[in-house]
Design a protein around this motif. Sequence first.
Motif, short mmCIF file in Angstrom:
data_model
loop_
_atom_site.label_atom_id
_atom_site.label_comp_id
_atom_site.label_asym_id
_atom_site.label_seq_id
_atom_site.Cartn_x
_atom_site.Cartn_y
_atom_site.Cartn_z
N SER A 189 0.83 -1.21 0.00
CA SER A 189 0.00 0.00 0.00
C SER A 189 0.87 1.26 0.00
CB SER A 189 -0.92 -0.01 1.22
OG SER A 189 -1.67 1.17 1.29
N ALA A 190 1.90 1.24 0.83
CA ALA A 190 2.80 2.40 0.87
C ALA A 190 3.53 2.57 -0.46
CB ALA A 190 3.80 2.24 2.01
N LEU A 191 3.97 1.48 -1.06
CA LEU A 191 4.67 1.54 -2.34
C LEU A 191 3.75 2.05 -3.43
CD1 LEU A 191 7.32 0.88 -3.80
CD2 LEU A 191 6.39 -1.39 -4.25
N THR A 192 2.50 1.62 -3.42
CA THR A 192 1.54 2.10 -4.41
C THR A 192 1.30 3.59 -4.24
OG1 THR A 192 0.47 -0.06 -4.38
CG2 THR A 192 -0.79 1.74 -5.29
N SER A 193 1.15 4.03 -3.01
CA SER A 193 0.96 5.46 -2.76
C SER A 193 2.17 6.26 -3.22
CB SER A 193 0.71 5.71 -1.27
OG SER A 193 -0.46 5.06 -0.86
N LEU A 194 3.37 5.76 -2.94
CA LEU A 194 4.59 6.44 -3.34
C LEU A 194 4.70 6.51 -4.86
CD1 LEU A 194 7.33 7.68 -2.46
CD2 LEU A 194 8.28 5.37 -2.65
N PHE A 195 4.40 5.42 -5.55
CA PHE A 195 4.45 5.39 -7.01
C PHE A 195 3.45 6.38 -7.60
CE2 PHE A 195 2.83 3.75 -11.04
CZ PHE A 195 4.00 3.73 -11.78
N THR A 196 2.24 6.39 -7.04
CA THR A 196 1.22 7.30 -7.54
C THR A 196 1.63 8.75 -7.32
OG1 THR A 196 -0.48 5.65 -7.06
CG2 THR A 196 -1.22 7.90 -7.35
N ALA A 197 2.20 9.01 -6.17
CA ALA A 197 2.57 10.40 -5.87
C ALA A 197 3.76 10.87 -6.72
CB ALA A 197 2.92 10.53 -4.39
N THR A 198 4.74 10.02 -6.93
CA THR A 198 5.96 10.46 -7.63
C THR A 198 5.89 10.26 -9.13
OG1 THR A 198 6.99 8.31 -7.21
CG2 THR A 198 7.42 10.08 -5.64
N LEU A 199 5.46 9.12 -9.57
CA LEU A 199 5.49 8.82 -11.01
C LEU A 199 4.12 8.81 -11.65
CD1 LEU A 199 8.12 5.94 -11.02
CD2 LEU A 199 8.48 8.34 -11.56
N GLY A 200 3.08 8.61 -10.87
CA GLY A 200 1.74 8.48 -11.44
C GLY A 200 1.29 9.73 -12.15
N GLY A 201 1.41 10.88 -11.51
CA GLY A 201 0.99 12.15 -12.13
C GLY A 201 1.77 12.45 -13.40
N PRO A 202 3.10 12.43 -13.36
CA PRO A 202 3.86 12.68 -14.58
C PRO A 202 3.60 11.66 -15.69
CG PRO A 202 5.26 12.98 -12.67
CD PRO A 202 3.96 12.42 -12.19
N LEU A 203 3.42 10.41 -15.35
CA LEU A 203 3.14 9.39 -16.37
C LEU A 203 1.79 9.65 -17.04
CD1 LEU A 203 4.42 6.01 -14.89
CD2 LEU A 203 5.34 7.30 -16.80
N VAL A 204 0.81 10.03 -16.24
CA VAL A 204 -0.49 10.34 -16.83
C VAL A 204 -0.38 11.54 -17.74
CG1 VAL A 204 -2.82 11.15 -16.25
CG2 VAL A 204 -1.81 9.27 -14.96
N LYS A 205 0.36 12.55 -17.32
CA LYS A 205 0.55 13.74 -18.16
C LYS A 205 1.30 13.38 -19.43
CE LYS A 205 0.42 16.94 -14.29
NZ LYS A 205 1.18 17.84 -13.44
N ALA A 206 2.34 12.56 -19.33
CA ALA A 206 3.10 12.15 -20.51
C ALA A 206 2.23 11.34 -21.45
CB ALA A 206 4.33 11.35 -20.09
N ALA A 207 1.39 10.47 -20.92
CA ALA A 207 0.51 9.67 -21.76
C ALA A 207 -0.50 10.57 -22.46
CB ALA A 207 -0.21 8.61 -20.91
N ALA A 208 -1.04 11.56 -21.76
CA ALA A 208 -1.99 12.48 -22.37
C ALA A 208 -1.33 13.31 -23.45
CB ALA A 208 -2.61 13.38 -21.29
N LEU A 209 -0.10 13.75 -23.21
CA LEU A 209 0.64 14.53 -24.20
C LEU A 209 0.91 13.71 -25.45
CD1 LEU A 209 2.16 17.16 -24.93
CD2 LEU A 209 4.20 16.10 -23.92
N SER A 210 1.37 12.44 -25.25
CA SER A 210 1.67 11.61 -26.42
C SER A 210 0.40 11.29 -27.19
CB SER A 210 2.38 10.32 -26.00
OG SER A 210 1.50 9.51 -25.24
#
Length: 142
Positions: free
Chosen positions: A93-114
């Motif tokens: 759960s902590a790892l999922t929260s950390l991934f979402t907080a650090t990489l989740g937002g930028p990955l979603v933005k990168a996917a939307a941009l592409s």
Amino acid sequence: MPSTTLQEDFVSPGQIAALVAAGAFLLLVLLLAIPLIKLGRTLDEATIAIRKAHVNSDPIFSGANTTITHVNTQLERVDGITADARAVTGNVSALTSLFTATLGGPLVKAAALSWGLSKAVRARRKAADAPAGRHGRRRGRR
């Protein structure tokens, strides 16, 4: 010959009543003796059965004690496994929260941009491949 009187030859009614009462009492004693003897035998058999059950219960109780000891050991192991599973769940759960907080937002933005860029490139290619109109200008989709 001795002379007998009339009273000596006959039994009085009181004596007859006493004999009848004595016979009835004897019959009553005999009738009550049979169930008492059977009851005594039943009590003897019950005593023997209780002794046998007492002798045979010791191995059963020792086996039950051994079984309970093994079950308690297994329950302690299951408690340890459950605690470890709880810790792993917390870590995931902590790892999922950390991934979402650090990489989740930028990955979603990168996917939307592409996705947006690929759609724009496709639209541009489609507009470039469209036939020319009357005035020499190409028409595109708006």
